[in-house]
Design a protein around this motif. Sequence first.
Motif, PDB file in Angstrom:
ATOM      1  N   VAL A  47       0.944  -1.261   0.007  1.00 35.91           N
ATOM      2  CA  VAL A  47      -0.084   0.012   0.177  1.00 35.91           C
ATOM      3  C   VAL A  47       0.888   1.116  -0.159  1.00 35.91           C
ATOM      4  O   VAL A  47       2.096   1.078   0.200  1.00 35.91           O
ATOM      5  CB  VAL A  47      -0.928  -0.037   1.170  1.00 35.91           C
ATOM      6  CG1 VAL A  47      -1.948  -1.275   1.470  1.00 35.91           C
ATOM      7  CG2 VAL A  47      -0.109   0.091   2.334  1.00 35.91           C
ATOM      8  N   SER A  48       0.535   2.495  -0.074  1.00 35.86           N
ATOM      9  CA  SER A  48       0.982   3.820  -0.117  1.00 35.86           C
ATOM     10  C   SER A  48       1.215   4.068   1.441  1.00 35.86           C
ATOM     11  O   SER A  48       0.547   3.713   2.134  1.00 35.86           O
ATOM     12  CB  SER A  48       0.232   4.729  -0.819  1.00 35.86           C
ATOM     13  OG  SER A  48      -0.650   5.091  -0.268  1.00 35.86           O
ATOM     14  N   THR A  49       2.109   5.096   1.516  1.00 32.45           N
ATOM     15  CA  THR A  49       2.345   5.513   2.996  1.00 32.45           C
ATOM     16  C   THR A  49       1.106   6.414   3.286  1.00 32.45           C
ATOM     17  O   THR A  49       0.808   6.408   4.711  1.00 32.45           O
ATOM     18  CB  THR A  49       3.760   6.390   3.144  1.00 32.45           C
ATOM     19  OG1 THR A  49       3.378   7.499   2.078  1.00 32.45           O
ATOM     20  CG2 THR A  49       4.897   5.730   2.858  1.00 32.45           C
ATOM     21  N   THR A  50       0.421   6.662   2.495  1.00 33.84           N
ATOM     22  CA  THR A  50      -0.873   7.895   2.762  1.00 33.84           C
ATOM     23  C   THR A  50      -1.651   6.565   3.276  1.00 33.84           C
ATOM     24  O   THR A  50      -2.410   7.113   4.094  1.00 33.84           O
ATOM     25  CB  THR A  50      -1.387   8.328   1.434  1.00 33.84           C
ATOM     26  OG1 THR A  50      -0.280   9.201   0.799  1.00 33.84           O
ATOM     27  CG2 THR A  50      -2.727   9.222   1.812  1.00 33.84           C
ATOM     28  N   THR A  51      -1.751   5.550   2.584  1.00 36.44           N
ATOM     29  CA  THR A  51      -2.941   4.623   3.178  1.00 36.44           C
ATOM     30  C   THR A  51      -2.752   4.269   4.571  1.00 36.44           C
ATOM     31  O   THR A  51      -3.447   4.193   5.185  1.00 36.44           O
ATOM     32  CB  THR A  51      -2.750   3.473   2.103  1.00 36.44           C
ATOM     33  OG1 THR A  51      -3.395   3.766   0.983  1.00 36.44           O
ATOM     34  CG2 THR A  51      -3.990   2.294   2.742  1.00 36.44           C
ATOM     35  N   VAL A  52      -1.221   3.963   4.684  1.00 34.02           N
ATOM     36  CA  VAL A  52      -0.806   3.694   6.108  1.00 34.02           C
ATOM     37  C   VAL A  52      -1.519   4.784   7.199  1.00 34.02           C
ATOM     38  O   VAL A  52      -2.241   4.423   8.224  1.00 34.02           O
ATOM     39  CB  VAL A  52       0.575   3.562   6.329  1.00 34.02           C
ATOM     40  CG1 VAL A  52       1.135   3.185   7.780  1.00 34.02           C
ATOM     41  CG2 VAL A  52       1.120   2.442   5.578  1.00 34.02           C
ATOM     42  N   PHE A  53      -1.251   6.078   6.862  1.00 37.28           N
ATOM     43  CA  PHE A  53      -1.583   7.031   7.973  1.00 37.28           C
ATOM     44  C   PHE A  53      -3.153   7.114   7.634  1.00 37.28           C
ATOM     45  O   PHE A  53      -3.699   7.903   8.810  1.00 37.28           O
ATOM     46  CB  PHE A  53      -0.673   8.345   7.475  1.00 37.28           C
ATOM     47  CG  PHE A  53       0.755   8.156   7.930  1.00 37.28           C
ATOM     48  CD1 PHE A  53       0.819   8.360   9.354  1.00 37.28           C
ATOM     49  CD2 PHE A  53       1.417   8.672   7.000  1.00 37.28           C
ATOM     50  CE1 PHE A  53       2.269   8.433   9.658  1.00 37.28           C
ATOM     51  CE2 PHE A  53       3.051   8.251   7.261  1.00 37.28           C
ATOM     52  CZ  PHE A  53       3.125   8.319   8.671  1.00 37.28           C
ATOM     53  N   LYS A  54      -3.629   6.830   6.891  1.00 39.60           N
ATOM     54  CA  LYS A  54      -5.128   6.653   6.948  1.00 39.60           C
ATOM     55  C   LYS A  54      -5.721   6.008   7.859  1.00 39.60           C
ATOM     56  O   LYS A  54      -6.660   6.045   8.306  1.00 39.60           O
ATOM     57  CB  LYS A  54      -6.063   6.329   5.643  1.00 39.60           C
ATOM     58  CG  LYS A  54      -5.885   7.478   4.658  1.00 39.60           C
ATOM     59  CD  LYS A  54      -6.658   7.063   3.303  1.00 39.60           C
ATOM     60  CE  LYS A  54      -6.511   7.951   2.155  1.00 39.60           C
ATOM     61  NZ  LYS A  54      -7.101   7.542   0.909  1.00 39.60           N
ATOM     62  N   HIS A  55      -4.965   4.851   8.208  1.00 40.07           N
ATOM     63  CA  HIS A  55      -5.506   3.711   9.127  1.00 40.07           C
ATOM     64  C   HIS A  55      -4.955   4.075  10.601  1.00 40.07           C
ATOM     65  O   HIS A  55      -5.433   3.574  11.496  1.00 40.07           O
ATOM     66  CB  HIS A  55      -5.164   2.349   8.642  1.00 40.07           C
ATOM     67  CG  HIS A  55      -5.926   2.011   7.517  1.00 40.07           C
ATOM     68  ND1 HIS A  55      -7.216   1.485   7.603  1.00 40.07           N
ATOM     69  CD2 HIS A  55      -5.935   2.191   5.958  1.00 40.07           C
ATOM     70  CE1 HIS A  55      -7.848   1.212   6.366  1.00 40.07           C
ATOM     71  NE2 HIS A  55      -6.897   1.644   5.630  1.00 40.07           N
ATOM     72  N   PHE A  56      -3.712   4.497  10.515  1.00 46.70           N
ATOM     73  CA  PHE A  56      -2.966   4.670  12.031  1.00 46.70           C
ATOM     74  C   PHE A  56      -2.269   6.008  12.086  1.00 46.70           C
ATOM     75  O   PHE A  56      -1.973   6.525  10.987  1.00 46.70           O
ATOM     76  CB  PHE A  56      -1.773   3.696  11.957  1.00 46.70           C
ATOM     77  CG  PHE A  56      -2.271   2.268  11.847  1.00 46.70           C
ATOM     78  CD1 PHE A  56      -2.743   1.249  13.023  1.00 46.70           C
ATOM     79  CD2 PHE A  56      -2.411   1.579  10.650  1.00 46.70           C
ATOM     80  CE1 PHE A  56      -3.261   0.299  12.880  1.00 46.70           C
ATOM     81  CE2 PHE A  56      -2.979   0.332  10.630  1.00 46.70           C
ATOM     82  CZ  PHE A  56      -3.242  -0.401  11.327  1.00 46.70           C
TER      83      PHE A  56
END
Length: 200
Positions: A47-56
Motif C-alpha cells: 500500500v502507499s504511505t498515505t494509506t498507512v496514515f489513513k488507518h494509523f
Amino acid sequence: MTVPPPGRRERKKAATRQAIADAALQLFLERGYDQVSIRDIADAADVSTTTVFKHFTGKEALVFDQDEDRESQLVAAVRQRAAGQSILDALRQHALDTWLPIAAHPQSAEFLSLVESTPALRAYAERMWTRHTDSLSAAIADEVGVDHDDLACVALARFVLEIPLLARGRQDRPAAVEAIFDMLAHGWEPPRKPTGPRST
C-alpha cells in the motif's frame, strides 16, 4: 434491534488495516522497531504511505492496532452485563474470555519483549494503560452512581487492568485470574503455610 453486517467497503477497509498491522508487526519482530520505517511497512503491505496514515496515527499505533477495540470491549463488559450480574463477575468473565487467549498466542512472548525493549512503545503502552483505567473507572462509577474520580472505582479499575500482567507468568493462568478476582470480591487474607510432616 439487529445490527446489519458490515458492507463490502467496510470489510475491505478492515482487511487493509489488518494487513498493514500484520506486516508492521512482522517487520518489527524481525528487524527491531527503530530499524523499520513507515515506507518499509507500506511496501510490505503493498500500500502507499498515505494509506498507512489513513488507518494509523503513527508507528506506535501500528503495534497496538486493537487498542480501541479492547478499550470499548472493556467498557461494554461493565455497561452491557447481564441483568443481575455484578460488575466484578462481568469483568472476571471478560478477562477469562478475552485476555487469556491473547496471553496464549504463540507470538505473545515476542510481542511483550518488543514492547519492553523499546522506550517509545513502553511510553505508548503506559499512556494507553492510563486511558483504559480512566475509561473503565468512569464506566464503573456510572454504574454505581458516583463521581468519575471516586477512589474506590479508580482503584478497582487499576487492579483489574493489572490482572493480565500478574497472571502472565503463572502455570495455570485461568486459576490465577480466578484467584485475583476472588480476592477483589472477598478481601485479602494471609496465605496459609503449607502443612506437612515436621522435620526432626
